[in-house]
Design an enzyme around this catalytic site. Structure first.
Site, short mmCIF file in Angstrom:
data_model
loop_
_atom_site.label_atom_id
_atom_site.label_comp_id
_atom_site.label_asym_id
_atom_site.label_seq_id
_atom_site.Cartn_x
_atom_site.Cartn_y
_atom_site.Cartn_z
N HIS A 76 1.39 -1.19 -0.08
CA HIS A 76 0.21 0.31 -0.10
C HIS A 76 0.96 1.39 -0.39
O HIS A 76 1.55 1.24 0.89
CB HIS A 76 -0.26 0.47 1.46
CG HIS A 76 -2.06 -0.94 1.28
ND1 HIS A 76 -3.45 -0.50 1.16
CD2 HIS A 76 -2.96 -2.46 0.74
CE1 HIS A 76 -4.57 -1.52 1.61
NE2 HIS A 76 -3.88 -2.44 0.17
N TYR A 205 -9.19 5.90 7.44
CA TYR A 205 -9.22 6.21 8.99
C TYR A 205 -9.96 7.31 8.83
O TYR A 205 -10.00 8.48 8.33
CB TYR A 205 -8.10 6.39 9.81
CG TYR A 205 -6.41 5.44 9.96
CD1 TYR A 205 -5.94 5.01 8.29
CD2 TYR A 205 -6.38 5.05 10.52
CE1 TYR A 205 -5.07 4.06 8.24
CE2 TYR A 205 -5.45 4.31 10.84
CZ TYR A 205 -5.00 3.69 9.39
OH TYR A 205 -3.65 2.92 9.93
N PRO A 294 -4.34 0.28 18.80
CA PRO A 294 -3.72 -0.05 17.29
C PRO A 294 -4.04 0.81 16.62
O PRO A 294 -3.44 0.60 15.20
CB PRO A 294 -5.32 -0.99 17.49
CG PRO A 294 -6.25 -0.29 18.65
CD PRO A 294 -5.28 -0.17 19.74
N LYS A 298 1.46 0.18 14.74
CA LYS A 298 3.19 -0.26 15.62
C LYS A 298 2.92 -1.05 15.92
O LYS A 298 4.83 -1.83 16.37
CB LYS A 298 3.04 1.27 16.41
CG LYS A 298 3.65 2.55 15.82
CD LYS A 298 4.63 2.23 14.29
CE LYS A 298 4.89 2.96 13.31
NZ LYS A 298 4.49 2.39 11.81
N TYR A 386 4.49 6.77 9.61
CA TYR A 386 3.36 5.37 9.46
C TYR A 386 4.44 3.81 8.96
O TYR A 386 4.16 3.06 8.87
CB TYR A 386 1.84 5.47 9.09
CG TYR A 386 1.40 4.57 8.41
CD1 TYR A 386 0.46 5.07 9.39
CD2 TYR A 386 0.89 3.01 7.59
CE1 TYR A 386 -1.19 4.03 9.50
CE2 TYR A 386 -0.19 2.97 6.96
CZ TYR A 386 -0.73 2.73 8.30
OH TYR A 386 -2.02 2.31 7.90
C1 PHB Z 1 -5.63 -3.79 10.63
O1 PHB Z 1 -5.99 -4.05 9.69
O2 PHB Z 1 -5.89 -4.60 11.54
C2 PHB Z 1 -5.54 -2.67 11.02
C3 PHB Z 1 -4.88 -2.07 10.37
C4 PHB Z 1 -3.85 -0.05 10.78
C5 PHB Z 1 -4.65 -0.27 11.75
C6 PHB Z 1 -4.83 -0.79 12.87
C7 PHB Z 1 -4.95 -2.08 12.96
O3 PHB Z 1 -3.97 1.17 11.90
#
Ligand code: PHB
Length: 395
Positions: A76, A205, A294, A298, A386
């Site tokens: 990605h 997000y 989460p 990280k 990130y």
């Molecule tokens: C997930 O796919 O579980 C996931 C992806 C990005 C995040 C947190 C969890 O920031």
């Protein structure tokens, strides 16, 4: 009858940190034993985050731990921040030259377990550590009960606690009274897995009036999504329709493709760093050393960064280079841990409303989102963290 074993490095916990460390040590001819109180099945089906930093992928591939990540994982190059009813794309690759990979943690675990098996590695499932003895000696000992309930003792030159947030090994380093730095958040995520194709090419997000949502992915046919909720939510009380409605209303503009929800869980938000990360020849790695909320994914990547440091230190010592790096492990690991703590806290705070958020705080939060998405400097700060700060490893 107590089973007594002797090894160079005893590793408690067959999660990503413990297994990766034993794999890297094996490549250097350093013997280890990994124990875990769970079964192999349980370990391989643990549902966790799905985003790997570029450096994590590079290490998995270069060390021979996973070739599948490049085949079955998805690269990605950006994420969408969704607010003010619009998508704001952060172009990770244009800003940093790096990308992230969507490859769920249980796939990493499957790869690592397969690699350890193929290399004849010793991983003992159903072995529960209950205590550490002689933590200050040259040869610490981990004791517990094996898969049949019989007692064992493993004596090692180095003992590694990679045994997760309820670490037994951590107690030997920090005691139980003030184990570390801790923060709890007044919200959680309801996570779901559903049978559906991806709703969008990249992760979304979203900070909305309804609260936060994250639209993530797992594969062509399974998706992972999260909805901000009360930490005390009993998720069995929500109907599938309510979940879809909640998700959909938070990502206006993107039509979510619905499908059968076959798994739900509530993820609590906590930040934690153990006060001490080492004591003599006992070391903490991964979730035993730290927890991050989460947002930003990280957790596993930080565990991998710990492994890189401890592996380099053990390798140097084995090559006759002394214990300088081992003694410096805690300080070196802390640097990245606290940067990741800041980033995870920051992403979390910027994207979530707390129940008591004032009108001022809310406006300020959206001002911050506009600053980040609307400025190259702001977006680059996010993109660097990130995709992961540089990870230098020697193999
Ligand atoms: C997930 O796919 O579980 C996931 C992806 C990005 C995040 C947190 C969890 O920031």
């Amino acid at each position: 009858m107590t089973t007594r074993l002797r090894t160079r490095v005893a590793i408690v916990g067959a999660g990503p940190a413990g297994l990766l460390l034993s794999h890297l040590l094996h490549r250097d001819g350093i013997e280890s034993i990994v124990i875990d109180n769970r079964s192999r099945d349980e370990i391989e089906s643990t549902i966790r985050a799905g985003i790997l930093e570029q450096g994590t992928v590079d290490l998995l591939v270069a060390s021979g731990a996973s070739e599948r990540v490049l085949v079955d994982g998805h690269r990605h190059e950006g994420i969408d921040l969704h607010f003010d009813d619009a998508a704001h794309r952060i172009d990770l690759t244009e800003l940093t030259g790096r990308a992230v990979w969507l490859y769920p943690q249980h796939e990493v675990l499957r790869d690592l377990l397969a690699r350890r098996s193929a290399d004849g590695g010793e991983v003992r499932f159903g072995w529960s550590a209950t205590a550490v003895r002689d933590a200050d000696s040259a040869t610490p000992v981990v004791v517990g009960t094996d898969a049949d309930g019989a007692p064992f003792e493993i004596t090692a030159d180095v003992l590694v606690g990679a045994d997760g947030s309820r670490s037994v090994v951590r107690k030997a380093i920090n005691g139980t009274d003030a184990p570390g730095y801790f923060r709890e958040y007044p919200f959680a995520w309801l996570g779901i897995l559903c049978e559906a194709p991806p709703s969008a090419p990249e992760l979304i997000y979203s900070a909305s009036d309804e609260g936060f949502a994250l639209i993530s992915q797992r594969s062509e046919t399974v998706q992972r999504m999260y909805l901000q909720c009360d930490p005390e939510l009993d998720h069995t009380t929500m109907s599938d329709a309510e979940i879809w409605d909640g998700l959909q209303r938070r990502v206006g503009g993107t039509r979510l493709i619905e499908g059968r929800i076959f798994q739900r869980d509530v993820l609590r938000f906590r930040s934690f760093v153990a006060r001490g990360l080492s004591r003599g020849n006992v070391f903490l790695l991964g979730d035993a050393a730290h927890t991050v909320p989460p947002t930003g994914a990280k957790g596993m990547n930080l565990a991998v960064a710990d492994v890189v440091l401890l592996h380099a230190a053990l390798r140097e010592q084995a090559a006759g280079g002394g214990r300088g790096l081992l003694d410096g492990y805690a300080a070196a690991a802390s640097e990245r841990i606290w940067r990741a703590q800041h980033f995870s806290w920051w992403m979390t705070s910027m994207l979530h409303a707390t129940p008591e958020e004032s009108a001022f705080d809310r406006q300020r939060r959206f001002g911050e989102l506009r600053s980040v998405a609307g400025s190259r400097a702001g977006s680059t700060f996010l993109a660097e963290a990130y995709t992961g700060w540089p990870l230098t490893f020697t193999l």
